[in-house]
Design a protein around this motif. Structure first.
Motif, PDB file in Angstrom:
ATOM      1  N   ALA A   1       1.139   6.107   6.110  1.00 54.05           N
ATOM      2  CA  ALA A   1       1.279   5.714   4.709  1.00 54.05           C
ATOM      3  C   ALA A   1       1.232   4.194   4.585  1.00 54.05           C
ATOM      4  CB  ALA A   1       2.597   6.243   4.149  1.00 54.05           C
ATOM      5  N   HIS A   2       0.710   3.717   3.469  1.00 54.48           N
ATOM      6  CA  HIS A   2       0.570   2.277   3.252  1.00 54.48           C
ATOM      7  C   HIS A   2       1.910   1.555   3.381  1.00 54.48           C
ATOM      8  CE1 HIS A   2      -1.461  -1.294   1.697  1.00 54.48           C
ATOM      9  NE2 HIS A   2      -0.432  -1.480   0.881  1.00 54.48           N
ATOM     10  N   ASP A   3       2.949   2.112   2.789  1.00 56.40           N
ATOM     11  CA  ASP A   3       4.264   1.469   2.887  1.00 56.40           C
ATOM     12  C   ASP A   3       4.759   1.419   4.323  1.00 56.40           C
ATOM     13  OD1 ASP A   3       4.484   0.836   0.228  1.00 56.40           O
ATOM     14  OD2 ASP A   3       5.671   2.599  -0.303  1.00 56.40           O
ATOM     15  N   ARG A   4       4.379   2.410   5.099  1.00 53.42           N
ATOM     16  CA  ARG A   4       4.788   2.411   6.520  1.00 53.42           C
ATOM     17  C   ARG A   4       4.148   1.222   7.233  1.00 53.42           C
ATOM     18  NH1 ARG A   4       6.866   1.750  10.503  1.00 53.42           N
ATOM     19  NH2 ARG A   4       7.104   3.071  12.342  1.00 53.42           N
ATOM     20  N   TYR A   5       2.885   0.949   6.953  1.00 53.82           N
ATOM     21  CA  TYR A   5       2.240  -0.220   7.557  1.00 53.82           C
ATOM     22  C   TYR A   5       2.927  -1.506   7.108  1.00 53.82           C
ATOM     23  CZ  TYR A   5      -1.682   2.775   9.014  1.00 53.82           C
ATOM     24  OH  TYR A   5      -2.459   3.735   9.600  1.00 53.82           O
ATOM     25  N   CYS A   6       3.225  -1.609   5.832  1.00 53.42           N
ATOM     26  CA  CYS A   6       3.888  -2.824   5.334  1.00 53.42           C
ATOM     27  C   CYS A   6       5.234  -3.018   6.017  1.00 53.42           C
ATOM     28  CB  CYS A   6       4.058  -2.745   3.820  1.00 53.42           C
ATOM     29  SG  CYS A   6       2.498  -2.762   2.899  1.00 53.42           S
TER      30      CYS A   6
ATOM     31  N   GLY B   1      -1.375  -2.224  -2.900  1.00 51.51           N
ATOM     32  CA  GLY B   1      -1.462  -0.798  -2.600  1.00 51.51           C
ATOM     33  C   GLY B   1      -2.612  -0.531  -1.643  1.00 51.51           C
ATOM     34  N   PRO B   2      -2.881   0.717  -1.297  1.00 55.67           N
ATOM     35  CA  PRO B   2      -3.888   1.009  -0.283  1.00 55.67           C
ATOM     36  C   PRO B   2      -5.333   1.038  -0.751  1.00 55.67           C
ATOM     37  CG  PRO B   2      -2.836   3.034  -0.970  1.00 55.67           C
ATOM     38  CD  PRO B   2      -2.120   1.917  -1.690  1.00 55.67           C
ATOM     39  N   ASP B   3      -5.557   1.112  -2.067  1.00 58.19           N
ATOM     40  CA  ASP B   3      -6.904   1.431  -2.553  1.00 58.19           C
ATOM     41  C   ASP B   3      -7.611   0.291  -3.273  1.00 58.19           C
ATOM     42  OD1 ASP B   3      -6.623   4.089  -1.623  1.00 58.19           O
ATOM     43  OD2 ASP B   3      -5.463   4.585  -3.416  1.00 58.19           O
ATOM     44  N   THR B   4      -7.049  -0.897  -3.256  1.00 58.61           N
ATOM     45  CA  THR B   4      -7.720  -2.031  -3.896  1.00 58.61           C
ATOM     46  C   THR B   4      -8.977  -2.395  -3.106  1.00 58.61           C
ATOM     47  OG1 THR B   4      -5.660  -2.900  -4.779  1.00 58.61           O
ATOM     48  CG2 THR B   4      -7.476  -4.458  -4.531  1.00 58.61           C
ATOM     49  N   LYS B   5     -10.061  -2.643  -3.822  1.00 61.97           N
ATOM     50  CA  LYS B   5     -11.320  -2.952  -3.156  1.00 61.97           C
ATOM     51  C   LYS B   5     -11.288  -4.370  -2.597  1.00 61.97           C
ATOM     52  CE  LYS B   5     -16.348  -2.792  -3.744  1.00 61.97           C
ATOM     53  NZ  LYS B   5     -17.472  -2.541  -4.685  1.00 61.97           N
ATOM     54  N   VAL B   6     -11.506  -4.492  -1.303  1.00 63.52           N
ATOM     55  CA  VAL B   6     -11.509  -5.779  -0.601  1.00 63.52           C
ATOM     56  C   VAL B   6     -12.526  -5.677   0.530  1.00 63.52           C
ATOM     57  CG1 VAL B   6     -10.134  -7.460   0.704  1.00 63.52           C
ATOM     58  CG2 VAL B   6      -9.028  -6.062  -1.035  1.00 63.52           C
TER      59      VAL B   6
ATOM     60  N   SER C   1      -7.836  -2.583   0.685  1.00 61.53           N
ATOM     61  CA  SER C   1      -6.614  -3.237   1.145  1.00 61.53           C
ATOM     62  C   SER C   1      -5.908  -2.389   2.189  1.00 61.53           C
ATOM     63  CB  SER C   1      -5.688  -3.491  -0.049  1.00 61.53           C
ATOM     64  OG  SER C   1      -5.534  -2.318  -0.818  1.00 61.53           O
ATOM     65  N   GLY C   2      -6.077  -1.081   2.117  1.00 63.20           N
ATOM     66  CA  GLY C   2      -5.474  -0.201   3.107  1.00 63.20           C
ATOM     67  C   GLY C   2      -5.990  -0.464   4.508  1.00 63.20           C
ATOM     68  N   PHE C   3      -7.270  -0.812   4.616  1.00 65.16           N
ATOM     69  CA  PHE C   3      -7.824  -1.177   5.918  1.00 65.16           C
ATOM     70  C   PHE C   3      -7.063  -2.349   6.509  1.00 65.16           C
ATOM     71  CE2 PHE C   3     -10.486  -4.348   8.047  1.00 65.16           C
ATOM     72  CZ  PHE C   3     -10.807  -3.661   9.206  1.00 65.16           C
ATOM     73  N   TRP C   4      -6.774  -3.353   5.682  1.00 65.46           N
ATOM     74  CA  TRP C   4      -6.126  -4.557   6.189  1.00 65.46           C
ATOM     75  C   TRP C   4      -4.675  -4.315   6.549  1.00 65.46           C
ATOM     76  CZ3 TRP C   4      -8.835  -8.040   8.288  1.00 65.46           C
ATOM     77  CH2 TRP C   4     -10.137  -8.281   7.845  1.00 65.46           C
ATOM     78  N   ALA C   5      -4.001  -3.445   5.818  1.00 63.39           N
ATOM     79  CA  ALA C   5      -2.624  -3.112   6.187  1.00 63.39           C
ATOM     80  C   ALA C   5      -2.585  -2.464   7.566  1.00 63.39           C
ATOM     81  CB  ALA C   5      -2.013  -2.187   5.142  1.00 63.39           C
ATOM     82  N   ARG C   6      -3.504  -1.553   7.793  1.00 64.50           N
ATOM     83  CA  ARG C   6      -3.559  -0.877   9.097  1.00 64.50           C
ATOM     84  C   ARG C   6      -3.994  -1.831  10.204  1.00 64.50           C
ATOM     85  NH1 ARG C   6      -7.422   4.277  10.822  1.00 64.50           N
ATOM     86  NH2 ARG C   6      -5.894   5.280  12.217  1.00 64.50           N
ATOM     87  N   ARG C   7      -5.041  -2.604   9.942  1.00 64.10           N
ATOM     88  CA  ARG C   7      -5.568  -3.505  10.977  1.00 64.10           C
ATOM     89  C   ARG C   7      -4.547  -4.561  11.366  1.00 64.10           C
ATOM     90  NH1 ARG C   7      -7.188  -5.487  14.794  1.00 64.10           N
ATOM     91  NH2 ARG C   7      -6.449  -3.437  15.400  1.00 64.10           N
ATOM     92  N   MET C   8      -3.858  -5.131  10.391  1.00 69.19           N
ATOM     93  CA  MET C   8      -2.880  -6.166  10.706  1.00 69.19           C
ATOM     94  C   MET C   8      -1.647  -5.591  11.387  1.00 69.19           C
ATOM     95  SD  MET C   8      -4.125  -9.134  10.106  1.00 69.19           S
ATOM     96  CE  MET C   8      -5.659  -8.426  10.751  1.00 69.19           C
TER      97      MET C   8
END
Length: 265
Positions: free
Chosen positions: A5-10, A107-112, A121-128
């Motif tokens: 989950a996105h919050d888990r990555y954060c 959040g996880p779905d912002t286009k970046v 943005s979800g990609f970056w949360a996971r990658r970081m």
């Protein structure tokens, strides 16, 4: 497998930054060489990690549609003073607050823009999360400190890396990972200290069409067995295959062949 989950990555980024800060202020020699990244001192490793986090934060915050040059990231180089553990610690603390706040807001779905074909943005949360998790291992090893990571994060780091290998094979056929193509070879990763709910086993097939992988327990050309954290570190070439907590069964040369060509971080 489904990412966390996105919050888990954060949450994990914040946790890992806190642990990395403890290394910085532990009294470890900041000028000492990092054994697993011998081109860097411990301080250079920390600055690299913080700079990568600030780079990702800027791209997510500005909703970047293309890659932002690292030299355009404010504060990415770290504090001016060299060898100042307190200044480095303060910079890391600020970095962590910024990147976690930005990722939570997005959040996880912002286009970046993203470099692995996932523009969110979800990609970056996971990658970081995995960037700092593995580099925190580098720092702990350099400082002679113990290292552990939560099982769900360790397993997801292996999933993500296998996905990255697949992506590079598809998009960069001349990259060294192209040498992994070939028939009839497979690798089994087996964590020996986790329960069935996590399913921390992987089968990686090297086929004529490229790398394919899945979670599961199957016979393979070579198997790497050990505690999940140790398997993760060996998979990222942070722990030698002859480490006492690891066991290699089968074609060891195939596993070495994989590690030489499929490790990027």
């Amino acid at each position: 497998m489904t990412p966390l989950a996105h919050d888990r990555y954060c949450d994990e980024i914040a946790h890992q930054i806190g642990l990395l800060r403890k290394v910085v202020i532990s009294g470890a020699d900041l000028s000492g060489t990092v054994p697993t990244c011998p081109d860097w001192s411990l301080e250079e490793l920390v600055r690299h990690t913080g700079g990568a986090l600030r780079w990702a934060e800027l791209m997510v915050r500005t909703r970047a549609e293309e890659e932002v040059p690292e030299e355009q990231v404010p504060g990415a180089a770290g504090p001016e003073a060299v060898g100042d553990a307190a200044a480095l610690d303060a910079w890391l603390a600020q970095t962590g607050e910024q990147v976690v706040a930005t990722l939570r807001e997005a959040g996880p779905d912002t286009k970046v823009w993203g470099w692995a074909g996932i523009a969110s943005s979800g990609f970056w949360a996971r990658r970081m999360t995995h960037e700092i998790t593995v580099h925190r291992a580098d720092a702990a090893l350099a400082a002679g400190l113990p290292y552990e990571v939560a099982p769900d994060v360790a397993a997801d780091a292996i999933d993500e890396w296998l996905q990255i290998v697949e992506y590079v094979q598809r998009t960069e056929p001349h990259d060294v990972v192209g040498e992994l193509v070939g028939p009839g070879r497979s690798i089994h990763l087996h964590a020996t200290d986790t329960g069935p709910d996590l399913n921390a086993e992987w089968v990686v097939e090297l086929t004529e069409d490229g790398v394919r992988w899945r979670r599961g327990h199957e016979k393979a050309t070579v198997a790497l067995r050990g505690p999940l954290t140790s398997v993760l570190l060996a998979f990222y070439r942070r722990l030698p295959l002859n480490a006492r907590q690891l066991e290699v069964l089968g074609d060891r040369e195939l596993l070495e062949f994989w590690l030489e060509r499929a490790t990027f971080g």
